[in-house]
Design a protein around this motif. Structure first.
Motif, PDB file in Angstrom:
ATOM      1  N   PHE A   1     -31.272 -42.572 -56.280  1.00  0.00           N
ATOM      2  CA  PHE A   1     -30.533 -42.814 -55.038  1.00  0.00           C
ATOM      3  C   PHE A   1     -31.087 -41.938 -53.917  1.00  0.00           C
ATOM      4  O   PHE A   1     -31.345 -42.403 -52.808  1.00  0.00           O
ATOM      5  CB  PHE A   1     -29.042 -42.529 -55.244  1.00  0.00           C
ATOM      6  CG  PHE A   1     -28.233 -42.598 -53.985  1.00  0.00           C
ATOM      7  CD1 PHE A   1     -27.825 -43.820 -53.467  1.00  0.00           C
ATOM      8  CD2 PHE A   1     -27.878 -41.443 -53.313  1.00  0.00           C
ATOM      9  CE1 PHE A   1     -27.073 -43.883 -52.301  1.00  0.00           C
ATOM     10  CE2 PHE A   1     -27.132 -41.497 -52.135  1.00  0.00           C
ATOM     11  CZ  PHE A   1     -26.738 -42.718 -51.637  1.00  0.00           C
ATOM     12  N   PHE A   2     -31.274 -40.679 -54.243  1.00  0.00           N
ATOM     13  CA  PHE A   2     -31.816 -39.748 -53.243  1.00  0.00           C
ATOM     14  C   PHE A   2     -33.167 -40.236 -52.717  1.00  0.00           C
ATOM     15  O   PHE A   2     -33.410 -40.252 -51.508  1.00  0.00           O
ATOM     16  CB  PHE A   2     -31.953 -38.355 -53.864  1.00  0.00           C
ATOM     17  CG  PHE A   2     -32.740 -37.397 -53.031  1.00  0.00           C
ATOM     18  CD1 PHE A   2     -32.163 -36.745 -51.950  1.00  0.00           C
ATOM     19  CD2 PHE A   2     -34.080 -37.151 -53.330  1.00  0.00           C
ATOM     20  CE1 PHE A   2     -32.893 -35.869 -51.173  1.00  0.00           C
ATOM     21  CE2 PHE A   2     -34.816 -36.266 -52.553  1.00  0.00           C
ATOM     22  CZ  PHE A   2     -34.222 -35.620 -51.473  1.00  0.00           C
ATOM     23  N   LEU A   3     -34.022 -40.647 -53.618  1.00  0.00           N
ATOM     24  CA  LEU A   3     -35.348 -41.124 -53.200  1.00  0.00           C
ATOM     25  C   LEU A   3     -35.238 -42.397 -52.369  1.00  0.00           C
ATOM     26  O   LEU A   3     -35.936 -42.564 -51.369  1.00  0.00           O
ATOM     27  CB  LEU A   3     -36.235 -41.374 -54.419  1.00  0.00           C
ATOM     28  CG  LEU A   3     -36.677 -40.129 -55.186  1.00  0.00           C
ATOM     29  CD1 LEU A   3     -37.388 -40.520 -56.475  1.00  0.00           C
ATOM     30  CD2 LEU A   3     -37.568 -39.235 -54.334  1.00  0.00           C
ATOM     31  N   ALA A   4     -34.332 -43.275 -52.779  1.00  0.00           N
ATOM     32  CA  ALA A   4     -34.161 -44.534 -52.038  1.00  0.00           C
ATOM     33  C   ALA A   4     -33.726 -44.254 -50.609  1.00  0.00           C
ATOM     34  O   ALA A   4     -34.172 -44.917 -49.674  1.00  0.00           O
ATOM     35  CB  ALA A   4     -33.139 -45.416 -52.753  1.00  0.00           C
ATOM     36  N   GLN A   5     -32.853 -43.280 -50.429  1.00  0.00           N
ATOM     37  CA  GLN A   5     -32.419 -42.913 -49.082  1.00  0.00           C
ATOM     38  C   GLN A   5     -33.607 -42.458 -48.234  1.00  0.00           C
ATOM     39  O   GLN A   5     -33.814 -42.931 -47.139  1.00  0.00           O
ATOM     40  CB  GLN A   5     -31.390 -41.781 -49.143  1.00  0.00           C
ATOM     41  CG  GLN A   5     -30.074 -42.184 -49.734  1.00  0.00           C
ATOM     42  CD  GLN A   5     -29.570 -43.511 -49.215  1.00  0.00           C
ATOM     43  OE1 GLN A   5     -29.371 -44.448 -49.979  1.00  0.00           O
ATOM     44  NE2 GLN A   5     -29.398 -43.608 -47.922  1.00  0.00           N
ATOM     45  N   GLY A   6     -34.359 -41.528 -48.793  1.00  0.00           N
ATOM     46  CA  GLY A   6     -35.524 -41.010 -48.072  1.00  0.00           C
ATOM     47  C   GLY A   6     -36.497 -42.119 -47.699  1.00  0.00           C
ATOM     48  O   GLY A   6     -36.941 -42.215 -46.555  1.00  0.00           O
ATOM     49  N   ASP A   7     -36.782 -42.996 -48.647  1.00  0.00           N
ATOM     50  CA  ASP A   7     -37.741 -44.075 -48.395  1.00  0.00           C
ATOM     51  C   ASP A   7     -37.242 -45.018 -47.313  1.00  0.00           C
ATOM     52  O   ASP A   7     -38.013 -45.494 -46.495  1.00  0.00           O
ATOM     53  CB  ASP A   7     -37.987 -44.882 -49.687  1.00  0.00           C
ATOM     54  CG  ASP A   7     -38.679 -44.042 -50.737  1.00  0.00           C
ATOM     55  OD1 ASP A   7     -39.158 -42.939 -50.401  1.00  0.00           O
ATOM     56  OD2 ASP A   7     -38.729 -44.489 -51.891  1.00  0.00           O
ATOM     57  N   GLY A   8     -35.925 -45.272 -47.304  1.00  0.00           N
ATOM     58  CA  GLY A   8     -35.372 -46.202 -46.337  1.00  0.00           C
ATOM     59  C   GLY A   8     -35.410 -45.666 -44.911  1.00  0.00           C
ATOM     60  O   GLY A   8     -35.842 -46.345 -44.001  1.00  0.00           O
TER      61      GLY A   8
ATOM     62  N   VAL B   1     -22.237 -39.494 -47.931  1.00  0.00           N
ATOM     63  CA  VAL B   1     -21.695 -39.952 -49.210  1.00  0.00           C
ATOM     64  C   VAL B   1     -21.838 -38.830 -50.232  1.00  0.00           C
ATOM     65  O   VAL B   1     -22.927 -38.286 -50.402  1.00  0.00           O
ATOM     66  CB  VAL B   1     -22.443 -41.202 -49.706  1.00  0.00           C
ATOM     67  CG1 VAL B   1     -21.915 -41.621 -51.058  1.00  0.00           C
ATOM     68  CG2 VAL B   1     -22.296 -42.331 -48.704  1.00  0.00           C
ATOM     69  N   SER B   2     -20.747 -38.513 -50.888  1.00  0.00           N
ATOM     70  CA  SER B   2     -20.806 -37.386 -51.821  1.00  0.00           C
ATOM     71  C   SER B   2     -21.512 -37.773 -53.116  1.00  0.00           C
ATOM     72  O   SER B   2     -21.563 -38.941 -53.499  1.00  0.00           O
ATOM     73  CB  SER B   2     -19.392 -36.887 -52.119  1.00  0.00           C
ATOM     74  OG  SER B   2     -19.064 -37.085 -53.464  1.00  0.00           O
ATOM     75  N   GLU B   3     -22.020 -36.770 -53.785  1.00  0.00           N
ATOM     76  CA  GLU B   3     -22.705 -37.002 -55.050  1.00  0.00           C
ATOM     77  C   GLU B   3     -21.746 -37.526 -56.106  1.00  0.00           C
ATOM     78  O   GLU B   3     -22.146 -38.288 -56.990  1.00  0.00           O
ATOM     79  CB  GLU B   3     -23.367 -35.700 -55.521  1.00  0.00           C
ATOM     80  CG  GLU B   3     -24.146 -35.861 -56.788  1.00  0.00           C
ATOM     81  CD  GLU B   3     -25.468 -35.137 -56.752  1.00  0.00           C
ATOM     82  OE1 GLU B   3     -25.798 -34.520 -55.721  1.00  0.00           O
ATOM     83  OE2 GLU B   3     -26.179 -35.181 -57.770  1.00  0.00           O
TER      84      GLU B   3
ATOM     85  N   THR C   1     -21.891 -41.222 -55.676  1.00  0.00           N
ATOM     86  CA  THR C   1     -23.107 -41.881 -56.161  1.00  0.00           C
ATOM     87  C   THR C   1     -23.188 -41.834 -57.687  1.00  0.00           C
ATOM     88  O   THR C   1     -23.650 -42.784 -58.310  1.00  0.00           O
ATOM     89  CB  THR C   1     -24.373 -41.269 -55.539  1.00  0.00           C
ATOM     90  OG1 THR C   1     -24.514 -39.922 -55.956  1.00  0.00           O
ATOM     91  CG2 THR C   1     -24.302 -41.321 -54.022  1.00  0.00           C
ATOM     92  N   ASN C   2     -22.701 -40.764 -58.280  1.00  0.00           N
ATOM     93  CA  ASN C   2     -22.662 -40.733 -59.739  1.00  0.00           C
ATOM     94  C   ASN C   2     -21.784 -41.861 -60.276  1.00  0.00           C
ATOM     95  O   ASN C   2     -22.123 -42.487 -61.279  1.00  0.00           O
ATOM     96  CB  ASN C   2     -22.123 -39.391 -60.233  1.00  0.00           C
ATOM     97  CG  ASN C   2     -23.120 -38.261 -60.066  1.00  0.00           C
ATOM     98  OD1 ASN C   2     -24.298 -38.485 -59.790  1.00  0.00           O
ATOM     99  ND2 ASN C   2     -22.659 -37.037 -60.223  1.00  0.00           N
ATOM    100  N   ARG C   3     -20.668 -42.082 -59.582  1.00  0.00           N
ATOM    101  CA  ARG C   3     -19.787 -43.161 -60.043  1.00  0.00           C
ATOM    102  C   ARG C   3     -20.441 -44.530 -59.882  1.00  0.00           C
ATOM    103  O   ARG C   3     -20.194 -45.428 -60.680  1.00  0.00           O
ATOM    104  CB  ARG C   3     -18.447 -43.106 -59.307  1.00  0.00           C
ATOM    105  CG  ARG C   3     -17.528 -42.008 -59.837  1.00  0.00           C
ATOM    106  CD  ARG C   3     -16.125 -42.150 -59.284  1.00  0.00           C
ATOM    107  NE  ARG C   3     -16.103 -42.007 -57.846  1.00  0.00           N
ATOM    108  CZ  ARG C   3     -15.797 -40.865 -57.192  1.00  0.00           C
ATOM    109  NH1 ARG C   3     -15.486 -39.774 -57.863  1.00  0.00           N
ATOM    110  NH2 ARG C   3     -15.814 -40.828 -55.886  1.00  0.00           N
TER     111      ARG C   3
END
Lengths: 229, 229
Positions: free
Chosen positions: A219-226, B21-23, B26-28
DNA sequence: TTTTGTGAACTAGTTCACAGCT
DNA sequence: AGCTGTGAACTAGTTCACAAAA
């Protein structure tokens, strides 16, 4: 007075009120203990919450508050005696005795965990591995942990005084294996299989979900890429 | 006003606001995705937040709120289309492409993680192991993951397009290895070594601390032993 | 003076409850 | 009718700031 709830008895100096302490707090106690170990190795005898916080990137007030749940371990104007606080934390965390651990599943992960040096420190002892495959039973891990038949769990657990089980079996068998663990009277379980397991309320189940962890990184990487170009 | 920062623009329907968005949320999302996979396998086409919550022991309002950060995926009076929501979640989590992973450390744990089936699902691919021991370099894991010299990390990472590193080296080398990972341009790290690591702010570091997990179980047992007879 | 222990203030996260869409 | 999306209420967790102890 801060606790108008609890009937008459104010909690005595040797508190141990336990239930209302959050897991976030107890997790941090482990961290503090590790910090204190490092400080003691470095020859530091005394430490203030302030400098403990600075050195390990924590918050001083939070350290004090976490400790305050369990007693008054500090000395005003001085701080905390490293050796003393270590002893208290070990006692609070129940590390002042040997705790025996069983690992369910002698696959790659189970065998790795059995020999994992981090598990050996601070009073834990991996006493046994359990598997249902005939050819594995009777073997042992490289580090010398014996592999038992999973049907002997209850017997071996009682004999060895096993208090903690680690579940490292494939996901589809995890719930079944948890059932066996509970039936063997084990009350604390660390689960590595993905997905949710159902345990009775008196059993503490803690899960490490590697899939969720990896997907959180994705998710973190997807955010950065977007966003940024 | 609590947010004087964010100028004029209200976030458009195709949100993706990400940072706030909190972690926990995203974990959920990962958990929801897993639930949806199970539902789809069971042939369910449509699901309400209510029944999703009941089946998997979650809270319906929380599911709706978590999803609402990213868009309006539901249909009032109906619920969510399983296949649709799955696709959205996979896209949000960045799982709609192959993500390549390197594992640092070809010890017991690293080798076990390299072959761990849970890591293979949902678009992850373990592309390489790295170690500094001569005799391991050139070998491969049982599952066939090649072991490279850790000094070739940058080269191999670039060539293979590795985006995520997993740190499974002994604690004393962990900070050093993290430095190499960062220098190789990898921005997402899953750390299994105990203790705190320092990473630059643009690198996402997620730690799984097995010692803390075990000690948390120890605390639970200590409470039980102390109180009730 | 230094530093703890802790009420009070603040911030984050969860759950409720309902307007509004289908 | 049924269910989502969401403001409002609530609960949990963190940080501040200071009185009291050494």
């Amino acid at each position: 007075m801060k606790t108008p709830n609890k009937g008459p008895s104010k909690i005595p100096p040797g508190k141990q009120s336990a239930d209302q302490v959050s897991e976030l707090t107890t997790n941090r106690l482990s961290v503090y203990l590790r910090c204190l170990n490092a400080l003691e190795d470095a020859g530091i005898r005394t430490i203030s919450s302030q400098s403990l916080a600075e050195q390990f990137h924590l918050n001083a007030a939070q350290i004090r508050k976490d400790l305050a749940y369990f007693g008054e371990f500090g000395v005003r104007g001085v701080g905390y005696y490293v050796r003393d606080l270590k002893r208290h934390l070990r006692q609070i965390l129940g590390l002042d005795r040997k705790l025996r651990v069983a690992i369910m599943g002698a696959g790659n992960l189970g065998l790795a965990l059995a020999d994992y040096p981090g598990f050996r420190q601070e009073g834990f002892e991996i006493s046994a591995l359990f598997d249902n495959l005939r050819e594995k039973v009777g073997q042992q891990s490289r580090g010398g942990v014996e592999i038992y038949d999973i049907h002997d769990l209850k017997k071996v657990a009682r004999r060895e005084g096993i208090r903690i089980a680690v579940i490292a079996v494939p996901a589809p068998s995890a719930q079944h294996v948890l059932g066996l663990v509970v039936a063997a009277g084990i009350k604390a379980v660390l689960n590595f299989s993905p997905g949710t397991l159902q345990a009775p309320p008196d059993v503490k189940l803690k899960s490490v979900d590697l899939t969720v962890s990896l997907e959180s990184l994705s998710f973190f990487l997807a955010q950065g890429d977007g966003e940024e170009g």
